[in-house]
Design a protein around this motif. Structure first.
Motif, PDB file in Angstrom:
ATOM      1  N   MET A 174     -37.985 -16.637 -72.367  1.00 50.59           N
ATOM      2  CA  MET A 174     -36.910 -17.069 -73.263  1.00 50.59           C
ATOM      3  C   MET A 174     -37.170 -18.506 -73.692  1.00 50.59           C
ATOM      4  O   MET A 174     -37.487 -19.362 -72.867  1.00 50.59           O
ATOM      5  N   ARG A 175     -37.026 -18.769 -74.992  1.00 45.81           N
ATOM      6  CA  ARG A 175     -37.436 -20.061 -75.519  1.00 45.81           C
ATOM      7  C   ARG A 175     -36.246 -20.972 -75.803  1.00 45.81           C
ATOM      8  O   ARG A 175     -35.137 -20.513 -76.080  1.00 45.81           O
ATOM      9  N   ARG A 176     -36.527 -22.273 -75.706  1.00 43.31           N
ATOM     10  CA  ARG A 176     -35.494 -23.283 -75.951  1.00 43.31           C
ATOM     11  C   ARG A 176     -34.839 -23.093 -77.311  1.00 43.31           C
ATOM     12  O   ARG A 176     -33.620 -23.171 -77.463  1.00 43.31           O
ATOM     13  N   GLN A 177     -35.660 -22.782 -78.321  1.00 43.45           N
ATOM     14  CA  GLN A 177     -35.158 -22.666 -79.699  1.00 43.45           C
ATOM     15  C   GLN A 177     -34.162 -21.511 -79.858  1.00 43.45           C
ATOM     16  O   GLN A 177     -33.403 -21.478 -80.824  1.00 43.45           O
ATOM     17  N   ASP A 178     -34.155 -20.588 -78.909  1.00 39.49           N
ATOM     18  CA  ASP A 178     -33.204 -19.466 -78.965  1.00 39.49           C
ATOM     19  C   ASP A 178     -31.763 -19.930 -78.800  1.00 39.49           C
ATOM     20  O   ASP A 178     -30.824 -19.160 -79.036  1.00 39.49           O
ATOM     21  N   PHE A 179     -31.561 -21.175 -78.369  1.00 37.06           N
ATOM     22  CA  PHE A 179     -30.218 -21.685 -78.102  1.00 37.06           C
ATOM     23  C   PHE A 179     -29.836 -22.815 -79.057  1.00 37.06           C
ATOM     24  O   PHE A 179     -28.976 -23.635 -78.761  1.00 37.06           O
ATOM     25  N   TYR A 180     -30.483 -22.809 -80.223  1.00 28.69           N
ATOM     26  CA  TYR A 180     -30.187 -23.837 -81.230  1.00 28.69           C
ATOM     27  C   TYR A 180     -29.072 -23.362 -82.157  1.00 28.69           C
ATOM     28  O   TYR A 180     -28.948 -22.174 -82.463  1.00 28.69           O
ATOM     29  N   TYR A 181     -28.225 -24.290 -82.587  1.00 32.41           N
ATOM     30  CA  TYR A 181     -27.246 -24.001 -83.639  1.00 32.41           C
ATOM     31  C   TYR A 181     -27.035 -25.270 -84.470  1.00 32.41           C
ATOM     32  O   TYR A 181     -27.301 -26.386 -83.999  1.00 32.41           O
ATOM     33  N   GLU A 182     -26.586 -25.083 -85.694  1.00 29.13           N
ATOM     34  CA  GLU A 182     -26.344 -26.217 -86.602  1.00 29.13           C
ATOM     35  C   GLU A 182     -24.960 -26.793 -86.343  1.00 29.13           C
ATOM     36  O   GLU A 182     -23.966 -26.054 -86.301  1.00 29.13           O
ATOM     37  N   LEU A 183     -24.882 -28.122 -86.178  1.00 27.58           N
ATOM     38  CA  LEU A 183     -23.593 -28.779 -85.963  1.00 27.58           C
ATOM     39  C   LEU A 183     -23.462 -29.992 -86.877  1.00 27.58           C
ATOM     40  O   LEU A 183     -24.230 -30.948 -86.753  1.00 27.58           O
ATOM     41  N   PRO A 184     -22.476 -29.980 -87.790  1.00 25.27           N
ATOM     42  CA  PRO A 184     -22.230 -31.174 -88.607  1.00 25.27           C
ATOM     43  C   PRO A 184     -21.827 -32.345 -87.717  1.00 25.27           C
ATOM     44  O   PRO A 184     -21.003 -32.179 -86.799  1.00 25.27           O
ATOM     45  N   GLU A 185     -22.395 -33.507 -87.963  1.00 25.26           N
ATOM     46  CA  GLU A 185     -22.169 -34.667 -87.100  1.00 25.26           C
ATOM     47  C   GLU A 185     -20.690 -35.044 -87.004  1.00 25.26           C
ATOM     48  O   GLU A 185     -20.224 -35.511 -85.964  1.00 25.26           O
ATOM     49  N   GLU A 186     -19.940 -34.804 -88.089  1.00 23.68           N
ATOM     50  CA  GLU A 186     -18.527 -35.217 -88.077  1.00 23.68           C
ATOM     51  C   GLU A 186     -17.670 -34.395 -87.115  1.00 23.68           C
ATOM     52  O   GLU A 186     -16.515 -34.748 -86.846  1.00 23.68           O
ATOM     53  N   LEU A 187     -18.225 -33.298 -86.569  1.00 17.42           N
ATOM     54  CA  LEU A 187     -17.463 -32.498 -85.607  1.00 17.42           C
ATOM     55  C   LEU A 187     -17.647 -32.969 -84.159  1.00 17.42           C
ATOM     56  O   LEU A 187     -17.024 -32.426 -83.246  1.00 17.42           O
ATOM     57  N   ILE A 188     -18.478 -33.982 -83.951  1.00 11.05           N
ATOM     58  CA  ILE A 188     -18.636 -34.549 -82.607  1.00 11.05           C
ATOM     59  C   ILE A 188     -17.441 -35.466 -82.339  1.00 11.05           C
ATOM     60  O   ILE A 188     -17.254 -36.474 -83.014  1.00 11.05           O
ATOM     61  N   ALA A 189     -16.612 -35.093 -81.370  1.00 11.30           N
ATOM     62  CA  ALA A 189     -15.385 -35.860 -81.073  1.00 11.30           C
ATOM     63  C   ALA A 189     -15.747 -37.248 -80.551  1.00 11.30           C
ATOM     64  O   ALA A 189     -16.523 -37.379 -79.607  1.00 11.30           O
ATOM     65  N   GLN A 190     -15.165 -38.271 -81.154  1.00 13.12           N
ATOM     66  CA  GLN A 190     -15.448 -39.646 -80.754  1.00 13.12           C
ATOM     67  C   GLN A 190     -14.377 -40.232 -79.841  1.00 13.12           C
ATOM     68  O   GLN A 190     -14.636 -41.197 -79.122  1.00 13.12           O
ATOM     69  N   ASP A 191     -13.180 -39.655 -79.869  1.00 13.37           N
ATOM     70  CA  ASP A 191     -12.071 -40.187 -79.088  1.00 13.37           C
ATOM     71  C   ASP A 191     -11.296 -39.046 -78.439  1.00 13.37           C
ATOM     72  O   ASP A 191     -11.183 -37.962 -79.014  1.00 13.37           O
ATOM     73  N   PRO A 192     -10.729 -39.302 -77.243  1.00 12.89           N
ATOM     74  CA  PRO A 192      -9.892 -38.270 -76.619  1.00 12.89           C
ATOM     75  C   PRO A 192      -8.559 -38.160 -77.349  1.00 12.89           C
ATOM     76  O   PRO A 192      -8.071 -39.136 -77.920  1.00 12.89           O
ATOM     77  N   LEU A 193      -7.966 -36.968 -77.334  1.00  6.97           N
ATOM     78  CA  LEU A 193      -6.634 -36.795 -77.909  1.00  6.97           C
ATOM     79  C   LEU A 193      -5.600 -37.487 -77.030  1.00  6.97           C
ATOM     80  O   LEU A 193      -5.785 -37.628 -75.815  1.00  6.97           O
ATOM     81  N   GLU A 194      -4.496 -37.902 -77.638  1.00  9.27           N
ATOM     82  CA  GLU A 194      -3.442 -38.585 -76.875  1.00  9.27           C
ATOM     83  C   GLU A 194      -2.889 -37.667 -75.787  1.00  9.27           C
ATOM     84  O   GLU A 194      -2.680 -38.078 -74.647  1.00  9.27           O
ATOM     85  N   ASP A 195      -2.655 -36.396 -76.141  1.00 13.09           N
ATOM     86  CA  ASP A 195      -2.177 -35.412 -75.167  1.00 13.09           C
ATOM     87  C   ASP A 195      -3.362 -34.523 -74.782  1.00 13.09           C
ATOM     88  O   ASP A 195      -3.861 -33.748 -75.599  1.00 13.09           O
ATOM     89  N   ARG A 196      -3.799 -34.640 -73.530  1.00 18.85           N
ATOM     90  CA  ARG A 196      -4.983 -33.913 -73.060  1.00 18.85           C
ATOM     91  C   ARG A 196      -4.890 -32.409 -73.339  1.00 18.85           C
ATOM     92  O   ARG A 196      -5.867 -31.776 -73.727  1.00 18.85           O
ATOM     93  N   SER A 197      -3.702 -31.833 -73.116  1.00 15.93           N
ATOM     94  CA  SER A 197      -3.573 -30.373 -73.178  1.00 15.93           C
ATOM     95  C   SER A 197      -3.331 -29.839 -74.586  1.00 15.93           C
ATOM     96  O   SER A 197      -3.152 -28.647 -74.774  1.00 15.93           O
ATOM     97  N   SER A 198      -3.354 -30.740 -75.579  1.00 16.67           N
ATOM     98  CA  SER A 198      -3.117 -30.288 -76.967  1.00 16.67           C
ATOM     99  C   SER A 198      -4.413 -29.983 -77.709  1.00 16.67           C
ATOM    100  O   SER A 198      -4.391 -29.674 -78.903  1.00 16.67           O
ATOM    101  N   SER A 199      -5.544 -30.084 -77.015  1.00 16.22           N
ATOM    102  CA  SER A 199      -6.806 -29.707 -77.657  1.00 16.22           C
ATOM    103  C   SER A 199      -6.787 -28.215 -77.970  1.00 16.22           C
ATOM    104  O   SER A 199      -5.964 -27.468 -77.461  1.00 16.22           O
ATOM    105  N   ARG A 200      -7.705 -27.789 -78.803  1.00 16.03           N
ATOM    106  CA  ARG A 200      -7.773 -26.376 -79.167  1.00 16.03           C
ATOM    107  C   ARG A 200      -8.550 -25.597 -78.101  1.00 16.03           C
ATOM    108  O   ARG A 200      -9.322 -26.184 -77.344  1.00 16.03           O
ATOM    109  N   LEU A 201      -8.306 -24.305 -78.069  1.00 15.61           N
ATOM    110  CA  LEU A 201      -8.949 -23.434 -77.094  1.00 15.61           C
ATOM    111  C   LEU A 201      -9.432 -22.179 -77.799  1.00 15.61           C
ATOM    112  O   LEU A 201      -8.640 -21.432 -78.379  1.00 15.61           O
TER     113      LEU A 201
END
Length: 341
Positions: A1-28
């Motif tokens: 099984m190759r490393r590249q098999d686990f690649y996916y495209e991710l737009p940089e703006e979707l990388i969370a930079q800050d925690p939410l004020e309410d921990r439990s209000s994140s999406r699931l």
């Protein structure tokens, strides 16, 4: 099984930079590992997926404020140190930037001389062994001078150190947070216990090796760094009881998963124990203890997405990630969560 098999495209703006004020209000995002069907929720709704007699396994490790900025003696050149592992009382294995300025014998001063380190050896992968000298208690000095060792993809300054700790963090020793646990609040945990769900606390001190990128093409050639874990009698009893009663063991995060899978015997039973693990879980692995997993969204081609794929199937996981990107979920350490059932 190759490393590249686990690649996916991710737009940089979707990388969370800050925690939410309410921990439990994140999406699931809930992923059914058999059918691949996904559904979308708020994290606190996770209680609807937990039933009486289930056992929720959490990792109560605490993150060291392990990032130190110092000045090289003689030149005052800036040197950054990341504490990785305590070797002896005052000697730590560290990651040093820039490494070329940290030859054996180099002295580095931190916080106007409150703390001084001397490079005493160069070890595996260029890591430095540094002997520290100080007056007082090292952990208190570290709390005063150190910064949280946030991953490089988080570029914002963290206002509150505690937001990179779980609310149940107890045993200091990690170089990174077990981030799936960041979504829980004391109120949510109380609600879960009131539903008759056992909460078992285990400890795995998270090293940076967990997050190191896989650089080899064939994933079986990748070597995991060892991490210390501990399971006490109470946790072992709770987990064993759930299995014996035909209930589910739900691990919060890949670190809790790796702890119970490392410690279990061939029949999936646990006993109180401690030790070091280099377990690498990827598709084809047969889980002995874990039934369900609460986790965050992980980096492409990482050992963590490989672990999730071992549980839910690579195609299901990549399809779920594609859906999460489409739905603009927040990714990585401060991002949203996934429940694999």
């Amino acid at each position: 099984m190759r490393r590249q098999d686990f690649y996916y495209e991710l737009p940089e703006e979707l990388i969370a930079q800050d925690p939410l004020e309410d921990r439990s209000s994140s999406r699931l995002l809930v992923l059914d590992k058999e059918s691949g069907v996904v559904s979308h929720h708020v994290f606190r709704e996770i209680t609807g997926y937990l039933t009486e007699g289930d056992c929720l396994v959490i990792n109560d490790t605490k993150v060291l404020p392990a990032r130190l900025i110092g000045a090289k003696e003689g030149t005052n050149a800036k040197i950054e140190i990341l504490l990785l592992k305590r070797r002896e009382n005052s000697i730590w294995e560290t990651l040093v930037k820039p490494g070329k300025k940290a030859k054996i014998g180099t002295k580095i001063h931190f916080g106007d001389g409150i703390l001084t380190g001397e490079v005493v050896d160069v070890v595996e992968e260029g890591n430095r062994l540094i002997q520290f000298t100080y007056e007082g208690i090292f952990e208190e000095i570290l709390d005063q001078l150190g910064q949280m060792p946030l991953p490089p993809y988080i570029t914002h300054q963290l206002e509150d150190k505690n937001r990179y700790q779980t609310v149940y963090a107890a045993h200091t020793g990690s170089a990174a947070a077990p981030t799936a646990g960041l979504h829980f609040t004391p109120e949510l945990l109380k609600n879960i216990e009131e539903r008759g769900v056992d909460i078992a606390k285990v400890t795995l001190h998270v090293g940076l090796g967990t997050f190191r990128p896989v650089k080899v093409d064939e994933i079986t050639d990748h070597h995991m760094h060892s991490e210390f874990y501990q399971i006490d009698e109470e946790a072992a009893v709770k987990i064993n009881r759930a299995k014996e009663n035909g209930k589910r063991v739900i691990c919060v995060g890949t670190t809790s998963c790796r702890t119970v899978e490392s410690a279990a015997d061939e029949k999936g039973r646990l006993r109180a124990c401690s030790g070091w693990t280099e377990i690498f879980i990827y598709p084809g692995y047969r889980f002995k203890v874990l039934d369900c997993l609460i986790t965050n969204f992980h980096l492409p081609e990482s050992t963590l997405i490989m672990l999730v794929s071992a549980l839910a199937g690579r195609e299901n996981v990549l399809a779920a990630y594609e859906e999460a990107v489409k739905e603009r979920y927040r990714f990585f350490s401060f991002g949203d969560a996934m429940l694999v059932i």
